[in-house]
Motif scaffolding. Structure first.
Motif, PDB file in Angstrom:
ATOM      1  N   TRP A 226       0.821  -1.213   0.000  1.00 57.19           N
ATOM      2  CA  TRP A 226       0.000   0.000   0.000  1.00 57.19           C
ATOM      3  C   TRP A 226       0.856   1.264   0.000  1.00 57.19           C
ATOM      4  O   TRP A 226       0.469   2.284  -0.584  1.00 57.19           O
ATOM      5  CB  TRP A 226      -0.943  -0.019   1.195  1.00 57.19           C
ATOM      6  CG  TRP A 226      -1.995  -1.067   1.081  1.00 57.19           C
ATOM      7  CD1 TRP A 226      -2.241  -2.097   1.938  1.00 57.19           C
ATOM      8  CD2 TRP A 226      -2.951  -1.216   0.016  1.00 57.19           C
ATOM      9  NE1 TRP A 226      -3.279  -2.873   1.490  1.00 57.19           N
ATOM     10  CE2 TRP A 226      -3.732  -2.353   0.311  1.00 57.19           C
ATOM     11  CE3 TRP A 226      -3.206  -0.494  -1.158  1.00 57.19           C
ATOM     12  CZ2 TRP A 226      -4.763  -2.782  -0.520  1.00 57.19           C
ATOM     13  CZ3 TRP A 226      -4.234  -0.925  -1.989  1.00 57.19           C
ATOM     14  CH2 TRP A 226      -5.001  -2.044  -1.676  1.00 57.19           C
ATOM     15  N   PHE A 257      -2.296   5.468   5.213  1.00 60.00           N
ATOM     16  CA  PHE A 257      -3.757   5.414   5.316  1.00 60.00           C
ATOM     17  C   PHE A 257      -4.373   6.696   4.765  1.00 60.00           C
ATOM     18  O   PHE A 257      -5.288   6.661   3.925  1.00 60.00           O
ATOM     19  CB  PHE A 257      -4.144   5.213   6.781  1.00 60.00           C
ATOM     20  CG  PHE A 257      -5.622   5.095   7.051  1.00 60.00           C
ATOM     21  CD1 PHE A 257      -6.173   3.874   7.376  1.00 60.00           C
ATOM     22  CD2 PHE A 257      -6.451   6.208   7.017  1.00 60.00           C
ATOM     23  CE1 PHE A 257      -7.542   3.752   7.651  1.00 60.00           C
ATOM     24  CE2 PHE A 257      -7.813   6.109   7.273  1.00 60.00           C
ATOM     25  CZ  PHE A 257      -8.362   4.876   7.592  1.00 60.00           C
ATOM     26  N   GLU A 258      -3.876   7.827   5.224  1.00 56.15           N
ATOM     27  CA  GLU A 258      -4.456   9.107   4.824  1.00 56.15           C
ATOM     28  C   GLU A 258      -4.214   9.402   3.338  1.00 56.15           C
ATOM     29  O   GLU A 258      -5.089   9.955   2.659  1.00 56.15           O
ATOM     30  CB  GLU A 258      -3.895  10.232   5.691  1.00 56.15           C
ATOM     31  CG  GLU A 258      -4.217  10.103   7.169  1.00 56.15           C
ATOM     32  CD  GLU A 258      -5.707  10.288   7.472  1.00 56.15           C
ATOM     33  OE1 GLU A 258      -6.524  10.431   6.541  1.00 56.15           O
ATOM     34  OE2 GLU A 258      -6.053  10.272   8.672  1.00 56.15           O
ATOM     35  N   ARG A 261      -6.611   7.316   1.295  1.00 56.92           N
ATOM     36  CA  ARG A 261      -7.960   7.879   1.362  1.00 56.92           C
ATOM     37  C   ARG A 261      -8.088   9.092   0.450  1.00 56.92           C
ATOM     38  O   ARG A 261      -9.100   9.248  -0.243  1.00 56.92           O
ATOM     39  CB  ARG A 261      -8.305   8.254   2.805  1.00 56.92           C
ATOM     40  CG  ARG A 261      -9.656   8.948   2.928  1.00 56.92           C
ATOM     41  CD  ARG A 261     -10.280   8.815   4.287  1.00 56.92           C
ATOM     42  NE  ARG A 261      -9.429   9.275   5.375  1.00 56.92           N
ATOM     43  CZ  ARG A 261      -9.787   9.176   6.663  1.00 56.92           C
ATOM     44  NH1 ARG A 261     -10.943   8.618   7.008  1.00 56.92           N
ATOM     45  NH2 ARG A 261      -8.976   9.607   7.611  1.00 56.92           N
ATOM     46  N   ALA A 262      -7.045   9.918   0.419  1.00 52.22           N
ATOM     47  CA  ALA A 262      -7.098  11.111  -0.422  1.00 52.22           C
ATOM     48  C   ALA A 262      -7.086  10.764  -1.910  1.00 52.22           C
ATOM     49  O   ALA A 262      -7.788  11.396  -2.710  1.00 52.22           O
ATOM     50  CB  ALA A 262      -5.925  12.029  -0.090  1.00 52.22           C
ATOM     51  N   THR A 264      -7.751   7.620  -3.417  1.00 54.73           N
ATOM     52  CA  THR A 264      -8.721   6.635  -3.906  1.00 54.73           C
ATOM     53  C   THR A 264     -10.149   6.920  -3.472  1.00 54.73           C
ATOM     54  O   THR A 264     -11.099   6.369  -4.045  1.00 54.73           O
ATOM     55  CB  THR A 264      -8.368   5.221  -3.393  1.00 54.73           C
ATOM     56  OG1 THR A 264      -8.561   5.164  -1.968  1.00 54.73           O
ATOM     57  CG2 THR A 264      -6.917   4.872  -3.716  1.00 54.73           C
ATOM     58  N   GLY A 265     -10.298   7.733  -2.437  1.00 54.76           N
ATOM     59  CA  GLY A 265     -11.626   7.954  -1.887  1.00 54.76           C
ATOM     60  C   GLY A 265     -12.044   6.881  -0.903  1.00 54.76           C
ATOM     61  O   GLY A 265     -13.164   6.909  -0.383  1.00 54.76           O
ATOM     62  N   HIS A 266     -11.141   5.914  -0.616  1.00 58.38           N
ATOM     63  CA  HIS A 266     -11.453   4.812   0.286  1.00 58.38           C
ATOM     64  C   HIS A 266     -10.576   4.875   1.534  1.00 58.38           C
ATOM     65  O   HIS A 266      -9.351   4.934   1.417  1.00 58.38           O
ATOM     66  CB  HIS A 266     -11.216   3.457  -0.393  1.00 58.38           C
ATOM     67  CG  HIS A 266     -12.068   3.212  -1.591  1.00 58.38           C
ATOM     68  ND1 HIS A 266     -13.425   3.059  -1.520  1.00 58.38           N
ATOM     69  CD2 HIS A 266     -11.739   3.105  -2.906  1.00 58.38           C
ATOM     70  CE1 HIS A 266     -13.906   2.861  -2.738  1.00 58.38           C
ATOM     71  NE2 HIS A 266     -12.907   2.884  -3.598  1.00 58.38           N
ATOM     72  N   ALA A 267     -11.196   4.836   2.698  1.00 57.02           N
ATOM     73  CA  ALA A 267     -10.447   4.608   3.925  1.00 57.02           C
ATOM     74  C   ALA A 267     -10.176   3.109   4.020  1.00 57.02           C
ATOM     75  O   ALA A 267     -11.113   2.306   3.984  1.00 57.02           O
ATOM     76  CB  ALA A 267     -11.244   5.070   5.134  1.00 57.02           C
ATOM     77  N   PRO A 268      -8.917   2.691   4.097  1.00 54.48           N
ATOM     78  CA  PRO A 268      -8.618   1.252   4.093  1.00 54.48           C
ATOM     79  C   PRO A 268      -9.245   0.506   5.273  1.00 54.48           C
ATOM     80  O   PRO A 268      -9.412   1.055   6.363  1.00 54.48           O
ATOM     81  CB  PRO A 268      -7.092   1.199   4.166  1.00 54.48           C
ATOM     82  CG  PRO A 268      -6.640   2.533   3.677  1.00 54.48           C
ATOM     83  CD  PRO A 268      -7.695   3.502   4.108  1.00 54.48           C
ATOM     84  N   ARG A 289     -13.740   3.476  10.224  1.00 61.20           N
ATOM     85  CA  ARG A 289     -12.376   3.055   9.897  1.00 61.20           C
ATOM     86  C   ARG A 289     -11.439   4.149  10.395  1.00 61.20           C
ATOM     87  O   ARG A 289     -11.399   5.243   9.846  1.00 61.20           O
ATOM     88  CB  ARG A 289     -12.227   2.830   8.391  1.00 61.20           C
ATOM     89  CG  ARG A 289     -13.225   1.825   7.856  1.00 61.20           C
ATOM     90  CD  ARG A 289     -13.147   1.670   6.359  1.00 61.20           C
ATOM     91  NE  ARG A 289     -14.434   1.243   5.818  1.00 61.20           N
ATOM     92  CZ  ARG A 289     -14.707   1.133   4.538  1.00 61.20           C
ATOM     93  NH1 ARG A 289     -13.776   1.447   3.634  1.00 61.20           N
ATOM     94  NH2 ARG A 289     -15.905   0.751   4.137  1.00 61.20           N
ATOM     95  N   PRO A 291      -7.642   5.443  11.409  1.00 60.86           N
ATOM     96  CA  PRO A 291      -6.223   5.156  11.134  1.00 60.86           C
ATOM     97  C   PRO A 291      -5.507   4.602  12.358  1.00 60.86           C
ATOM     98  O   PRO A 291      -5.622   5.142  13.463  1.00 60.86           O
ATOM     99  CB  PRO A 291      -5.648   6.525  10.740  1.00 60.86           C
ATOM    100  CG  PRO A 291      -6.822   7.332  10.302  1.00 60.86           C
ATOM    101  CD  PRO A 291      -7.987   6.846  11.116  1.00 60.86           C
TER     102      PRO A 291
END
Length: 472
Positions: A226, A257-258, A261-262, A264-268, A289, A291
Motif C-alpha cells: 500500500w 492510510f491518509e 484515502r485522499a 482513492t476515496g477509500h479509507a482502508p 475506519r 487510522p
C-alpha cells in the motif's frame, strides 16, 4: 463444505465461471479447477500430509485444492526458504511427498506432479470438520518455526466471519499478489474467493501497476504494497472504482492510510490476525475506519487485555495490556510441541497472542506490537513502539521507521529509532525527529537515538524483523 462453491451441483446449475481464478497469464474456470484438483486428489488420497512449494502459480492452487478435496493435510513451504528451514519443515511435519512444482532444493521425498489439463469427476466425501487442513509454519523469530494446526472448521468459521464483516459476496473480484504460504495470501486470498464464490485475480507480484490494471472490487495488501501504491498517484487513483482496500500482516502507517484515502476515496480496512488465530479483529465495510486501529472482534470472537499479573486492563484507549482471544477460528495447537501449546492457552480457553494492545470504550482495538519487542520499558514507563513510529512517519522526509528498546544500564531500555530517509525531499536530521516526537507525545517517549539506514530487514510478508536490529 469448506470449498462449497466448487461442488459439482454448483457447476450443474450453470454457475460455472470462465475466469474464476486468474493467476499471471493462466485463467481457470470453476469447472477447470474442480476437474484438475480432483485429478490431484486421486493421486494423493492415500497420503496423510503432503508438502507444496508455494510458488505463485496455478499448479500451487490446484495442488492445495486437490489435497483438501481428498482430505489430505497441506504443508505449504515458502519458495524462498533456505535449506535448513526447508529440512526442518519437512522433518517436523512428516510430509510424505512433494505435490506440484519443485526446485533443486526439493530433495528427499517423492514428487507427485500436478497437471493443469488433467480432469477427474470422481466424488469424494467431505472430510470431517475437525480434521487438519493445513500445517502452517510460523516465521520462527524466537527459534525454529512451529507448525500451526488449522482445521477445516476453523478456516470455514474464519472466512465466513470476514465475509460478513466485509460484505464479501460472489459479486466481488478479489485482487492481490501475496505469497501463497500464509494465512493472508493462501487461506484468505485463495480459499476465501473459492468459498465465497467471488473471482480472484492474483497478480503474481503486488506492483502498483498490476493492482491498477486488475479492475477488482476487493484488494488485499500488506503495508509495503500500500505504501508503494500510495506513492504511485496514477495507480492509486485507478483503485477509486474498488469497493474495499484491505491492509494486514503488519500495521499500516497512518500517513499511508491518509494518502490512500485522499487518492482513492477509500479509507482502508485494517484487520488483525495470526497464523494461530486467522483474522479475529477488523474494521467493517459498514462501520468506522480509524487510522491505526484494527476495529472490533469479528463474529464469534471474544477478546480481553491482561496485565503482567493477569489482571484485567481497562478499556480506556490508553492502557496497554496483553491481548488474549477466543473464537471458533483458532488453531488446534502446535505440531509436536505440547509444551508450547499448553503455554499459549489460559485455563478458560483464551489464546495468549503475545501481542500488546489498547481497547477504547467502544471496543475498538489498536495493536501496539509484540510484547517481547514492541513494549518498551524505559525509566519506569511502559511505551508502545507503534505510537512513536506513527509520529516519526509524519515527517515528510521519512519513508520507513522501526522503533526498538535497546538495553540500557540506567533506563532499563532506551528508545532507538532506525529510519529510512525518503529520497527527493529535504534531508531530515536527528534533532528534527526527536523534536517532532516530543511535540506530539510525552517527553519520556522521545527517542534517545536515531540511526539512519538504507533499508529495514523484512520477511516475505513485509513485516519488519526488529530482532535483527538489536545488538547480539
Amino acid at each position: 463444505m469448506l470449498l462449497r462453491s466448487l461442488n459439482p451441483l454448483a457447476i450443474a446449475r450453470g454457475d460455472d465461471v470462465d475466469d474464476a481464478i486468474t493467476i499471471g497469464d493462466t485463467v481457470l474456470s470453476r469447472s477447470h479447477i474442480l476437474g484438475a484438483a480432483t485429478s490431484v486428489a486421486e493421486r494423493v488420497a492415500q497420503a496423510e500430509r503432503v508438502a507444496v512449494l508455494a510458488t505463485p502459480t496455478a499448479k500451487t492452487i490446484l495442488a492445495v485444492v486437490g489435497a483438501l478435496i481428498a482430505g489430505v493435510t497441506v504443508v505449504p513451504v515458502p519458495p524462498d526458504s533456505g535449506t535448513a528451514e526447508r529440512e526442518h519443515i519437512l522433518k517436523d511435519s512428516g510430509a510424505q511427498a512433494w505435490l506440484g512444482e519443485t526446485d533443486e532444493l526439493c530433495v528427499g521425498l517423492p514428487v507427485v506432479p500436478v497437471r493443469l489439463h488433467a480432469r477427474s469427476w470422481h466424488s469424494y466425501p467431505e472430510p470431517a470438520p475437525q480434521s487438519t487442513a493445513f500445517v502452517l509454519y510460523t516465521s520462527g523469530t524466537t527459534g525454529p518455526p512451529k507448525g500451526v494446526l488449522l482445521s477445516r472448521q476453523a478456516i470455514a468459521a474464519g472466512l465466513d466471519a470476514l465475509a460478513e464483516a466485509w460484505q464479501w459476496t460472489h459479486r466481488d473480484t478479489v485482487v492481490h499478489g501475496l505469497p501463497l504460504f500464509h494465512v493472508h495470501g493462501l487461506i484468505l486470498g485463495v480459499l476465501g474467493p473459492l468459498r465465497v464464490g467471488s473471482r480472484l485475480v492474483h497478480t503474481v507480484k503486488p506492483t502498483p501497476q498490476a493492482y491498477a490494471d486488475a479492475g477488482g472490487s476487493l484488494y488485499f495488501g500488506v503495508p509495503t504494497v500500500w505504501s508503494r501504491i500510495a506513492d504511485d498517484e496514477a495507480s492509486a487513483r485507478a483503485l477509486a472504482s474498488a469497493r474495499l482496500l484491505v491492509s494486514g500482516s503488519a500495521p499500516l502507517p497512518v500517513p499511508v492510510f491518509e494518502k490512500l484515502r485522499a487518492l482513492t476515496g477509500h479509507a482502508p480496512i485494517e484487520r488483525y490476525g495470526m497464523s494461530e488465530t486467522m483474522l479475529t479483529l477488523s474494521t467493517r465495510a459498514d462501520g468506522e475506519r480509524r487510522p491505526g486501529w484494527v476495529g472490533l472482534p469479528v463474529r464469534g470472537v471474544e477478546t480481553r487485555l491482561r496485565d503482567e499479573a493477569g489482571n484485567d486492563v481497562p478499556h480506556d484507549g490508553e492502557s496497554i495490556g496483553g491481548l488474549q482471544v477466543r473464537g471458533p477460528m483458532l488453531f488446534d495447537g502446535y505440531l509436536n510441541r505440547p509444551d508450547a501449546t499448553a503455554e499459549s492457552w489460559t485455563e478458560d480457553g483464551f489464546f495468549k497472542t503475545g501481542d500488546v494492545a489498547v481497547v477504547d470504550e467502544e471496543g475498538f482495538h489498536r495493536i501496539v506490537g509484540r510484547e517481547s519487542i514492541d513494549l518498551i520499558k524505559t525509566g519506569g514507563f511502559r511505551v508502545g513502539a507503534g505510537e512513536i513510529e506513527t509520529a516519526i512517519l509524519g515527517h515528510p522526509g521519512v519513508a520507513e521507521v522501526a522503533v526498538v528498546g535497546v538495553p540500557d544500564p540506567d533506563l532499563g531500555q532506551r528508545i532507538v529509532a532506525w529510519v529510512v530517509r525518503r529520497p527527493s525531499t529535504p534531508e531530515v536530521t536527528e534533532p528534527d525527529l526527536v523534536d517532532l516526537v516530543g511535540a506530539q507525545l510525552s517527553a519520556h517517549k522521545r527517542p534517545r537515538e536515531i540511526r539512519f539506514v538504507d533499508t529495514l530487514p523484512r520477511n516475505a510478508m513485509g513485516k519488519v524483523q526488529k530482532r535483527l536490529l538489536l545488538p547480539e
